[in-house]
Design a protein around this motif. Structure first.
Motif, PDB file in Angstrom:
ATOM      1  N   ILE A 273     -34.355 -30.845  30.269  1.00  0.00           N
ATOM      2  CA  ILE A 273     -34.354 -29.094  29.819  1.00  0.00           C
ATOM      3  C   ILE A 273     -34.309 -28.415  28.692  1.00  0.00           C
ATOM      4  O   ILE A 273     -34.789 -27.513  28.910  1.00  0.00           O
ATOM      5  N   VAL A 274     -33.977 -29.205  27.777  1.00  0.00           N
ATOM      6  CA  VAL A 274     -33.819 -29.233  26.662  1.00  0.00           C
ATOM      7  C   VAL A 274     -35.947 -28.641  26.117  1.00  0.00           C
ATOM      8  O   VAL A 274     -36.369 -28.362  25.201  1.00  0.00           O
ATOM      9  N   VAL A 275     -36.679 -29.935  26.411  1.00  0.00           N
ATOM     10  CA  VAL A 275     -37.822 -29.983  25.929  1.00  0.00           C
ATOM     11  C   VAL A 275     -38.688 -29.074  27.044  1.00  0.00           C
ATOM     12  O   VAL A 275     -39.483 -27.938  26.628  1.00  0.00           O
ATOM     13  N   GLY A 276     -38.271 -28.650  27.888  1.00  0.00           N
ATOM     14  CA  GLY A 276     -38.912 -27.579  29.003  1.00  0.00           C
ATOM     15  C   GLY A 276     -38.548 -26.083  28.365  1.00  0.00           C
ATOM     16  O   GLY A 276     -39.569 -25.338  28.312  1.00  0.00           O
ATOM     17  N   LEU A 277     -36.911 -25.904  28.022  1.00  0.00           N
ATOM     18  CA  LEU A 277     -37.226 -24.829  27.338  1.00  0.00           C
ATOM     19  C   LEU A 277     -37.397 -24.395  26.481  1.00  0.00           C
ATOM     20  O   LEU A 277     -38.080 -23.126  25.661  1.00  0.00           O
ATOM     21  N   LEU A 278     -37.844 -25.328  24.847  1.00  0.00           N
ATOM     22  CA  LEU A 278     -38.526 -25.135  23.860  1.00  0.00           C
ATOM     23  C   LEU A 278     -39.871 -24.772  24.252  1.00  0.00           C
ATOM     24  O   LEU A 278     -40.299 -23.556  23.555  1.00  0.00           O
ATOM     25  N   ALA A 279     -40.628 -25.835  25.128  1.00  0.00           N
ATOM     26  CA  ALA A 279     -41.908 -25.107  25.342  1.00  0.00           C
ATOM     27  C   ALA A 279     -41.982 -24.350  26.149  1.00  0.00           C
ATOM     28  O   ALA A 279     -43.070 -23.117  25.325  1.00  0.00           O
ATOM     29  N   ALA A 280     -41.218 -23.867  27.100  1.00  0.00           N
ATOM     30  CA  ALA A 280     -41.189 -22.344  27.674  1.00  0.00           C
ATOM     31  C   ALA A 280     -41.131 -21.387  26.728  1.00  0.00           C
ATOM     32  O   ALA A 280     -41.750 -20.464  26.521  1.00  0.00           O
ATOM     33  N   VAL A 281     -40.470 -21.728  25.461  1.00  0.00           N
ATOM     34  CA  VAL A 281     -40.219 -19.900  25.171  1.00  0.00           C
ATOM     35  C   VAL A 281     -41.342 -20.253  23.880  1.00  0.00           C
ATOM     36  O   VAL A 281     -42.105 -18.918  23.456  1.00  0.00           O
ATOM     37  N   PHE A 282     -41.868 -21.339  23.468  1.00  0.00           N
ATOM     38  CA  PHE A 282     -43.299 -21.338  22.228  1.00  0.00           C
ATOM     39  C   PHE A 282     -44.017 -20.775  23.043  1.00  0.00           C
ATOM     40  O   PHE A 282     -45.217 -19.957  23.085  1.00  0.00           O
TER      41      PHE A 282
END
Length: 307
Positions: free
Chosen positions: A51-60
């Motif tokens: 979830i954390v990696v997905g959210l960070l990648a999605a925001v970036f």
């Protein structure tokens, strides 16, 4: 368990306890890989990390898409249905949202898949190491047993000898079951044989159990298995060298002679046609040769027995 794993477990640990049957293979892989992280903690960490990696990648990626206005660069030529014409004015917003959601799913899914697959890969590495070091470990065990040392002490001494790699780790777990949990030698051998990733080690431990239970001569059994595995090890090395010779011939044919022929042919065709930008020649030089060489290196590395 570090602070991050503890946080993940506090968030999802109770839910993960109900998934033990659903993730039976993952639990077995964790045990075979000798991970010290409990199943519920590991699975909780996998979900939270995804979830954390997905959210960070999605925001970036969403910010990059919005700032560079990438969706507006896509132009469609042809008949467009009426509703899509209306939505075209919001192409930047819709495209950014779509790319953001796609990035969330892709990077989150890849992170989760990496967590799930990693114990299996680690167990496979341990299996190869055990298979390679087991003949030498059994020779050591045979020497200790011949000197009159008790079987439990033999495995304890093997566990204290790190030069035998993962075979020493398995022996250390046998000693742990005896010294810490108070089990007898047969129960300790049974538990470790059921969780070891190596079929060779499993066969060896089960044979030792049978020899002890029947009152047979354990030293003779160790000596027989040492000769058997040494012979199998030599055969494996011989087969690997033959396969390595075949791979080297294939590499010379495909990646040296083949690419050289293609480069010469494409160079001549470029000169004759006056092409100043031979795309195919660039593809051979910068894509085919590096990727082909990397593929051969990975293939040889995966086939090479552990030293």
């Amino acid at each position: 368990m570090n602070s991050y794993e503890r946080l993940c477990f506090n968030l999802l640990g109770k839910r993960m306890k109900g998934k033990r049957d659903e993730y039976a293979q993952l639990r077995n892989d964790l045990i075979s890989a000798r991970f010290k992280t409990p199943f519920e903690v590991y699975l909780s960490t996998a979900f939270v990390s995804a979830i954390v990696v997905g959210l960070l990648a999605a925001v970036f990626i969403g910010l990059i898409t919005w700032l560079l206005k990438l969706p507006t660069l896509i132009k469609y030529r042809g008949a467009v249905p009426g509703p899509l014409v209306v939505l075209s004015t919001y192409s930047l917003q819709i495209g950014t949202i779509a790319i953001t959601i796609f990035s969330l799913l892709v990077f989150g899914g890849l992170t989760y898949a990496a967590f799930v697959m990693y114990p299996s890969l680690e167990a496979g590495n341990r299996r190869r190491n055990i298979d390679a070091t087991l003949p030498y470990a059994i020779n050591y065990v045979t020497s200790m047993s011949t000197a009159g040392i008790t079987p439990a002490e033999v495995f304890r001494l093997l566990g204290d000898s790190p030069i035998y790699g993962e075979s020493s780790v398995e022996a250390r777990y046998i000693a742990r079951e005896i010294d810490i949990f108070g089990r007898d030698l047969i129960d300790a051998l049974r538990l470790v044989s059921s969780s070891t990733p190596s079929k060779r080690m499993k066969e060896f431990l089960q044979g030792a159990m049978a020899s002890i239970s029947s009152g047979g001569n354990l030293t003779d059994y160790f000596r027989t298995k040492a000769d058997q595995y040494s012979l199998e090890n030599r055969q494996t090395q011989k087969l690997f060298l033959e396969t390595l010779g075949l791979i080297s011939e294939s590499y010379v044919t495909a990646m040296v002679a083949g690419t050289l022929f293609l480069i010469i042919l494409q160079s001549i065709m470029s000169v004759l046609s006056g092409d100043n930008h031979p795309v195919f020649l660039y593809a051979i030089t910068y894509i085919m040769i590096p990727l082909g060489s990397i593929a051969f290196v990975i293939m040889i590395s995966s086939m090479t027995p552990e030293a």
